[in-house]
Design a protein around this motif. Structure first.
Motif, mmCIF file in Angstrom:
data_model
loop_
_atom_site.group_PDB
_atom_site.id
_atom_site.type_symbol
_atom_site.label_atom_id
_atom_site.label_comp_id
_atom_site.label_asym_id
_atom_site.label_seq_id
_atom_site.Cartn_x
_atom_site.Cartn_y
_atom_site.Cartn_z
ATOM 1 N N ASP A 249 1.013 -1.143 -0.118
ATOM 2 C CA ASP A 249 0.002 -0.010 -0.097
ATOM 3 C C ASP A 249 0.959 1.356 0.076
ATOM 4 O OD1 ASP A 249 -2.194 -1.812 0.328
ATOM 5 O OD2 ASP A 249 -2.561 -1.398 2.043
ATOM 6 N N ALA A 250 1.952 1.372 0.866
ATOM 7 C CA ALA A 250 2.756 2.419 0.700
ATOM 8 C C ALA A 250 3.472 2.532 -0.767
ATOM 9 C CB ALA A 250 4.221 2.102 1.638
ATOM 10 N N ILE A 251 3.670 1.436 -1.402
ATOM 11 C CA ILE A 251 4.229 1.798 -2.904
ATOM 12 C C ILE A 251 3.097 2.485 -3.751
ATOM 13 C CG2 ILE A 251 4.810 0.417 -5.021
ATOM 14 C CD1 ILE A 251 6.312 -1.404 -3.203
ATOM 15 N N GLU A 252 1.905 1.933 -3.486
ATOM 16 C CA GLU A 252 0.616 2.478 -4.048
ATOM 17 C C GLU A 252 0.541 3.947 -3.661
ATOM 18 O OE1 GLU A 252 -1.072 0.911 -6.506
ATOM 19 O OE2 GLU A 252 0.418 -0.530 -6.512
ATOM 20 N N THR A 253 0.707 4.174 -2.706
ATOM 21 C CA THR A 253 0.497 5.626 -2.271
ATOM 22 C C THR A 253 1.685 6.553 -2.847
ATOM 23 O OG1 THR A 253 -0.310 5.127 -0.189
ATOM 24 C CG2 THR A 253 0.729 7.413 -0.227
ATOM 25 N N ALA A 254 2.848 5.997 -3.039
ATOM 26 C CA ALA A 254 4.067 6.753 -3.727
ATOM 27 C C ALA A 254 3.762 6.888 -5.187
ATOM 28 C CB ALA A 254 5.360 6.038 -3.593
ATOM 29 N N LYS A 255 3.108 5.877 -5.654
ATOM 30 C CA LYS A 255 2.708 5.916 -7.468
ATOM 31 C C LYS A 255 1.862 7.185 -7.585
ATOM 32 C CE LYS A 255 3.869 1.336 -8.707
ATOM 33 N NZ LYS A 255 3.266 -0.039 -8.910
ATOM 34 N N LYS A 256 0.654 7.235 -6.707
ATOM 35 C CA LYS A 256 -0.176 8.236 -6.757
ATOM 36 C C LYS A 256 0.336 9.693 -6.432
ATOM 37 C CE LYS A 256 -3.935 5.280 -5.194
ATOM 38 N NZ LYS A 256 -4.942 5.091 -3.861
ATOM 39 N N ALA A 257 1.352 9.699 -5.550
ATOM 40 C CA ALA A 257 2.234 10.907 -5.336
ATOM 41 C C ALA A 257 2.901 11.536 -6.382
ATOM 42 C CB ALA A 257 3.033 10.954 -4.184
ATOM 43 N N ALA A 264 11.917 2.300 -7.923
ATOM 44 C CA ALA A 264 13.239 1.739 -8.207
ATOM 45 C C ALA A 264 13.505 0.926 -7.057
ATOM 46 C CB ALA A 264 14.223 2.842 -8.361
ATOM 47 N N PHE A 265 13.530 1.375 -5.718
ATOM 48 C CA PHE A 265 13.909 0.724 -4.713
ATOM 49 C C PHE A 265 13.244 1.369 -3.258
ATOM 50 C CE2 PHE A 265 17.048 3.848 -4.201
ATOM 51 C CZ PHE A 265 17.284 3.970 -2.925
ATOM 52 N N VAL A 266 12.845 0.291 -2.455
ATOM 53 C CA VAL A 266 12.288 0.658 -1.181
ATOM 54 C C VAL A 266 13.365 0.404 -0.191
ATOM 55 C CG1 VAL A 266 10.453 0.467 0.213
ATOM 56 C CG2 VAL A 266 9.849 0.281 -2.057
ATOM 57 N N THR A 271 17.450 2.185 7.857
ATOM 58 C CA THR A 271 18.481 2.265 6.951
ATOM 59 C C THR A 271 18.768 3.754 6.487
ATOM 60 O OG1 THR A 271 16.916 2.304 5.057
ATOM 61 C CG2 THR A 271 17.446 0.183 5.894
ATOM 62 N N ASP A 272 20.063 3.774 5.803
ATOM 63 C CA ASP A 272 20.513 4.994 5.457
ATOM 64 C C ASP A 272 19.567 5.811 4.588
ATOM 65 O OD1 ASP A 272 22.638 4.481 7.133
ATOM 66 O OD2 ASP A 272 23.932 4.089 5.399
ATOM 67 N N PHE A 273 18.664 5.197 3.768
ATOM 68 C CA PHE A 273 17.987 5.908 3.018
ATOM 69 C C PHE A 273 16.328 6.214 3.421
ATOM 70 C CE2 PHE A 273 21.298 3.731 0.487
ATOM 71 C CZ PHE A 273 21.791 4.916 -0.189
ATOM 72 N N SER A 274 16.396 6.020 4.693
ATOM 73 C CA SER A 274 14.915 6.535 5.207
ATOM 74 C C SER A 274 15.193 6.995 6.634
ATOM 75 C CB SER A 274 14.152 5.239 5.358
ATOM 76 O OG SER A 274 14.682 4.171 5.891
ATOM 77 N N SER A 275 14.191 6.835 7.505
ATOM 78 C CA SER A 275 14.312 7.309 8.832
ATOM 79 C C SER A 275 13.817 6.167 9.777
ATOM 80 C CB SER A 275 13.432 8.210 8.952
ATOM 81 O OG SER A 275 12.088 8.204 9.181
ATOM 82 N N GLU A 276 13.695 6.321 10.963
ATOM 83 C CA GLU A 276 13.602 5.209 11.864
ATOM 84 C C GLU A 276 11.981 4.890 11.849
ATOM 85 O OE1 GLU A 276 14.963 3.152 13.694
ATOM 86 O OE2 GLU A 276 16.886 3.848 13.431
ATOM 87 N N HIS A 277 11.305 5.991 11.205
ATOM 88 C CA HIS A 277 9.971 5.959 11.139
ATOM 89 C C HIS A 277 9.200 5.661 9.888
ATOM 90 C CE1 HIS A 277 9.729 7.999 15.140
ATOM 91 N NE2 HIS A 277 11.052 8.526 14.727
ATOM 92 N N HIS A 278 10.067 5.630 8.746
ATOM 93 C CA HIS A 278 9.384 5.715 7.294
ATOM 94 C C HIS A 278 10.004 4.884 6.277
ATOM 95 C CE1 HIS A 278 8.627 9.727 8.840
ATOM 96 N NE2 HIS A 278 7.718 9.934 7.997
ATOM 97 N N GLY A 280 11.208 4.548 2.951
ATOM 98 C CA GLY A 280 11.795 5.550 1.945
ATOM 99 C C GLY A 280 11.436 4.731 0.380
ATOM 100 N N ILE A 281 10.493 5.222 -0.452
ATOM 101 C CA ILE A 281 10.462 4.662 -1.674
ATOM 102 C C ILE A 281 10.973 5.557 -2.609
ATOM 103 C CG2 ILE A 281 8.428 3.887 -3.020
ATOM 104 C CD1 ILE A 281 6.764 3.865 -0.580
ATOM 105 N N PHE A 282 11.745 5.094 -3.243
ATOM 106 C CA PHE A 282 12.642 5.912 -4.317
ATOM 107 C C PHE A 282 12.051 5.778 -5.627
ATOM 108 C CE2 PHE A 282 14.999 6.345 -0.569
ATOM 109 C CZ PHE A 282 15.794 7.419 -0.726
#
Length: 391
Positions: A249-257, A264-266, A271-278, A280-282
């Protein structure tokens, strides 16, 4: 240009070249197979192909893809999932105990059936991972990257000083002249100069982008501590809540945004490309060059709500642009072949430069010995004459 200026530029060119030559040779030799990394991985049997299906199937649920991968290593957590633009039938899932765990487990999962295909060799196998590590950081992490970046700066100095020295040289000879009828050293000097001026623009591009790439970790940390920290200000001081939001669902939200862009990657929380709370969909584009430019979308990993889809700052955009320019892997086989040929030409330039320096050193030593012998002989004549007179 005055003789003094020429000598000064000659000194700069000589020592900037000598200091970086061995490391530039290493980078050229390791960079050559990296240009054809996909092709080599395929030849070594490390390239994963999507299974053929009797009937076409739409993509399955991404949560099921992740669950299939975790069945192999239940104690490990997902760090990243990614998809190649030309192989959308496969999700590449990376599992580990924590972000900086060296025991990563890459797993290829069929995006349609959500079943595990195989555990591919990490970074394309032992050979390619060794070439990549030598090329990127000499197995030394950030210190190795910064050291190679300094060698890259010396290469740029050597190129500029070489062009300054070549300008008066060109007034005496036609462009591209190689005096084969003269001495071996002169022939290789002409070859060195000719290849150097022909590859000058490419060397400047590859050298400059290589230097920028060595700053990647520092630029990412700077982004996290500044722009990203401002976006996540409202989460400051909050303990991470359970990551219960669906990745699918998070990926679908990113596609709508960001309509018209692909995932490309999640990057998972922590991890270094997100936060402790999120999550990160690139996202990126579908064209050869735009596919290397990422746009992050931050989705709350607990609620599944969109937090932000910020534009990357100019310095991270410059970093992303430098990567395809450095490896020449955005224009298909013709560009890869051109990059490989120019890489080989650079190896010849570096090798001939080293040869000329060694040859010149031997010639200087021989001249010094001859001069010493001449001086000694001249000094012995009066003594010999005095001896004859005494007799």
């Amino acid at each position: 240009m005055s003789p003094v200026s020429l000598r000064r530029w000659g000194w700069i060119h000589k020592w900037s070249s000598l200091v970086c030559t061995v490391f530039m040779l290493l980078l050229c030799l390791t960079g050559l197979p990296l240009i054809y990394s996909h092709e080599i991985a395929h030849l070594l049997g490390n390239e994963v192909e999507p299974p053929a299906l009797s009937t076409p199937m739409p993509p399955g649920n991404v949560d099921a893809v992740i669950a299939s991968a975790k069945e192999l290593y239940p104690s490990k957590k997902p760090m990243f999932i990614s998809q190649e633009a030309d192989v959308p039938e496969i999700w590449n899932v990376t599992l580990a105990d924590h972000m900086h765990d060296h025991d990563y487990k890459p797993i290829a999962v069929d995006a349609r059936t959500t079943k595990v295909i195989t555990e591919p060799a990490f970074e394309g196998g032992a050979f390619m991972s060794t070439m990549l590590a030598l090329h990127v950081d000499l197995f030394m992490g950030l210190p190795g990257m910064l050291f190679l970046g300094f060698m890259g700066l010396l290469l740029l100095v050597a190129i500029v000083s070489g062009v300054v020295l070549y300008a008066p040289f060109m007034r005496k000879l036609d462009f591209g002249t190689v005096r084969r009828e003269r001495s071996s050293r002169l022939k290789w000097l002409d070859m060195h100069n000719m290849l150097g001026i022909v590859t000058m623009v490419w060397l400047l591009v590859v050298g400059a982008t290589g230097v920028i790439n060595t700053w990647g970790d520092l630029l990412l940390k700077y982004y996290q501590n500044n722009e990203l920290a401002q976006i996540l200000h409202k989460y400051e001081g909050q303990a991470p809540l359970p990551h219960t939001a669906s990745v699918h669902d998070a990926i679908e939200t990113a596609k709508k945004a960001l309509p018209g862009m692909r995932v490309a990657f999640v990057a998972f929380p922590g991890t270094d490309f997100s936060s402790e709370h999120h999550y990160g969909i690139f996202m990126n584009g579908s064209e050869a060059f735009s596919s290397r430019l990422y746009r992050p979308v931050l989705v709350d990993a607990h609620t599944g709500e969109l937090t932000d889809a910020p534009e990357l700052p100019w310095y991270l955009t410059a970093l992303l642009v430098s990567q395809p320019l450095h490896f020449g892997d955005y224009g298909g086989q013709p560009l890869k072949l051109l990059w490989a040929l120019l890489d080989i030409a650079t190896i010849v330039i570096l090798a001939t430069g080293l040869y000329l320096w060694l040859k010149r050193g031997k010639a200087a030593k021989a001249a010094a010995k001859a001069e010493a012998a001449k001086t000694m002989t001249a000094g012995d004549v009066p003594a010999l004459a005095r001896g004859q007179e005494a007799s």
